[in-house]
Design a protein around this motif. Structure first.
Motif, short mmCIF file in Angstrom:
data_model
loop_
_atom_site.label_atom_id
_atom_site.label_comp_id
_atom_site.label_asym_id
_atom_site.label_seq_id
_atom_site.Cartn_x
_atom_site.Cartn_y
_atom_site.Cartn_z
N LEU A 19 74.78 35.62 66.97
CA LEU A 19 74.25 36.03 65.67
C LEU A 19 72.86 35.44 65.48
N ASP A 73 74.03 39.99 61.32
CA ASP A 73 73.66 41.04 62.27
C ASP A 73 72.19 40.88 62.66
N ARG A 74 71.72 41.75 63.54
CA ARG A 74 70.40 41.59 64.15
C ARG A 74 69.27 41.49 63.13
N ASP A 117 69.16 41.98 56.36
CA ASP A 117 70.27 42.26 57.27
C ASP A 117 70.37 43.77 57.48
N THR A 119 73.11 45.67 58.19
CA THR A 119 74.31 46.38 57.75
C THR A 119 74.73 46.05 56.32
#
Length: 203
Positions: A19, A73-74, A117, A119
């Motif tokens: 992460l 997330d990425r 983020d 998502t």
């Protein structure tokens, strides 16, 4: 919050299945892969593609204090072009400045969103609260909210004044803000675990 001693150096292994880890420099200087990062700089270490593992050297010649935040997330930095880099370095000045509006009214607070983020819609932002600020009233957020006071002072409620170094957590749906004001202004670092909004209490 992590304090790095003068002369600190380490190698971090960033794996594809990991992460992102965000570091915000509170004081001192951080050296990340040869890039010197001073106060107010945000460094994001993001997982690479495929099965890759990337080694990244992090150090500090004079020492530094860093707020470390893990993200789900990425994600990305809104003010920077995203070319899939593992290391992103940004300052608040790299990000667009937007004045906050609540219930259709300008608050006087300006924000620079430094991370979003992919998502959940959570973010990391730096806020500037003007002298004489008065909050919009009691309300809640649909997400969890964490706040660190960087400079100045802001009264969060009837019992708590945030000054430099103070931290506040508001859980999702927690009603707060009935007594929010700042006499001399403040600068805050905020991060959220979902999309931020202020839902005012009808009472």
């Amino acid at each position: 919050m992590v304090r790095l001693a003068p002369g600190f150096v380490t190698t971090l292994r960033v794996a594809a299945e990991g992460l992102p880890t965000i570091g915000y420099v509170l004081d001192g200087k951080l050296d990340v892969r040869g890039t010197e990062c001073g106060r107010g700089t945000m460094v994001a270490l993001r997982p690479g593609a495929g099965d890759s593992v990337e080694a990244i050297t992090v150090g500090s010649r004079e020492g530094a204090t860093v707020v470390v935040i893990r993200r789900p997330d990425r994600g990305s930095c809104p003010g920077l072009a995203d070319h899939g880099e593992t290391v992103l370095v940004a300052t608040p000045e790299d990000m667009p400045m937007v004045e906050s509006v609540v219930a259709g009214k300008k608050t006087g607070i300006t924000r620079r969103v430094m991370w979003v983020d992919s998502t959940r819609g959570g973010d990391i932002r730096e806020l500037t609260v003007p002298p004489g600020f008065v909050g919009a009233g009691r309300g809640h957020h649909p997400c969890g909210e964490e706040i660190l006071c960087l400079d100045g002072a802001i009264t969060a409620d009837e019992r708590h004044e945030l000054t430099r170094g103070w931290y506040l957590y508001n859980p999702a749906e927690y009603v707060h803000g009935g007594h929010e004001f700042s006499v001399r202004g403040a600068r805050l670092l905020e991060w959220h675990d979902g999309a931020w909004d202020l839902v005012l209490d009808p009472e």
